[in-house]
Design an enzyme around this catalytic site. Structure first.
Site, short mmCIF file in Angstrom:
data_model
loop_
_atom_site.label_atom_id
_atom_site.label_comp_id
_atom_site.label_asym_id
_atom_site.label_seq_id
_atom_site.Cartn_x
_atom_site.Cartn_y
_atom_site.Cartn_z
N ASP A 119 0.79 -1.23 0.00
CA ASP A 119 0.00 0.00 0.00
C ASP A 119 0.83 1.29 0.00
O ASP A 119 0.26 2.38 -0.05
CB ASP A 119 -0.96 0.02 1.19
N TYR A 120 2.15 1.20 0.06
CA TYR A 120 2.95 2.42 0.15
C TYR A 120 2.80 3.28 -1.11
O TYR A 120 3.09 2.83 -2.22
CB TYR A 120 4.43 2.09 0.35
N ASN A 121 2.35 4.50 -0.87
CA ASN A 121 2.24 5.48 -1.95
C ASN A 121 1.47 4.93 -3.16
O ASN A 121 1.87 5.09 -4.31
CB ASN A 121 3.63 5.97 -2.38
#
Length: 362
Positions: A102-104
């Site tokens: 889910d990062y960025n």
């Protein structure tokens, strides 16, 4: 009484009267929660300016400093700058790569995938995280991560943000996320399985309990380990001893709390990293978004010597007053870092058992 006998008797009495005080001091130390925090038994193996440690009972040799995946896709960095930063870290000796599905919005994995081309993938231990709590959602996220990272396998996949007491139950439920991870491991798509969380050490302990009830042993656990943690809802006091006991690889994070801890003006970045490295961490993951921060991480590794208990006590004394209420550990006391709370759809729906017992209303 002769003068010589008088002084001999006085000395014995003085020594005897001091015994209760000395005993009380030792007992106080043993009962002091800070005294229960395990310390690293070795600094690790030094090679160049980097230290290397063993990742729990996996036997994997990894850099003691890990490169945080979130920061490589922060605003202000071009793709070329991010890729160059990752490769520079690897060239200088960092082998542990952190990331998350889910990062960025996936950009962190995409950039790392590009950075790990041209032979760099073979030089690193690659970790990412998934949010899905159901088998279906977790399967989809694992496949997406493999595609973004441009690899046929991920060394370590961790269940992300175990911050609710129902997270362990959902993951280990029938058709839960653990089934997806075990299937992916059997297929050779992932090698090891762990979990992360930043909210409450009791939830970490519950996750370990539920895992044990299902006959499962985690390879790694990631959690906040910093100079404030020891004073408030402490992972170091409550969870770290259990991980050492079970020989689970310890991944320390939030050593500076995304810079918030430094705003207390009580400690320096190097002190933060040295403290985390002085604990029995396999890896201390730190956010690196520019060359100066990368240099700082290597300076911490280069100058590191394990702190003894007196040095630890002196450092923690500097942070005690500002740390007791968790003011600077926002990941524990606010929802600021809770990405899955802001995006509950990432977790997936309820398990089939829950849906059967309590069908969704129409």
């Amino acid at each position: 009484m002769k003068r010589r006998d008088f002084f001999k008797t006085a000395a014995v009495c003085t020594a005897a009267s001091a015994l209760p005080t000395a005993f009380a001091q030792e007992t106080h130390k043993e009962n002091d929660p800070m005294h229960q925090i395990p310390l690293a038994s070795s600094p690790g193996t030094r090679k160049g300016d980097m230290l290397y440690r063993t990742l729990g009972r996996t036997g994997e040799n990894v850099s003691a400093i890990g490169m945080g995946g979130f920061h490589i896709a922060k605003h202000g960095l071009t793709d070329e700058q991010s890729i160059a930063l990752v490769r520079s870290a690897i060239d200088r000796g960092i082998t542990f790569m952190d990331n998350s599905w889910d990062y960025n919005e996936g950009q962190s994995e995409i950039l790392m995938g590009k950075a790990l081309k041209d032979g760099y993938r073979q030089k690193v231990f690659l970790m990412t995280k998934i949010d899905g709590r159901t088998k279906e959602t977790a399967e989809r996220q694992i496949e997406t991560s493999l595609e973004r990272l441009q690899t046929d396998h991920i060394d370590l996949v961790q269940h992300h943000e175990i911050i609710r007491f129902d997270d362990p139950d959902r993951i280990f439920a029938e058709s839960g996320a653990m089934e997806a991870c075990l299937a992916a491991k059997k297929a050779g798509k992932i090698r090891y399985i762990g979990f992360t969380g930043h909210k409450d050490p009791h939830i970490h302990l519950y996750m370990l309990k539920v895992a044990a009830e299902h006959g499962f042993h985690f390879d790694t656990v990631q959690m906040p380990l910093n100079v404030m943690d020891a004073h408030f809802r402490s992972f170091a006091q409550m969870v770290l001893p259990e991980l050492v006991k079970q020989d689970i690889g310890v991944l320390g994070m939030k050593s500076m709390g995304d810079g918030v801890i430094l705003k207390s003006k009580t400690v320096s970045p190097i002190e933060c990293l040295h403290y985390a490295l002085s604990l029995p961490t396999s890896v201390v993951i730190t956010g690196i978004e520019k060359q100066e921060i990368l240099d700082q991480a290597f300076e911490a590794a280069k100058t590191f010597q394990p702190m003894n208990r007196d040095q630890i006590a002196q450092l923690l004394a500097k942070t005690k007053e500002v740390a007791v209420a968790g003011k600077y550990e926002l990941f524990k006391t606010s929802s600021h870092f809770d990405s899955t709370a802001k995006h509950p759809d990432w977790l997936g729906g309820d398990s089939p058992t829950v849906q059967k017992l309590a069908p969704p209303s129409t």
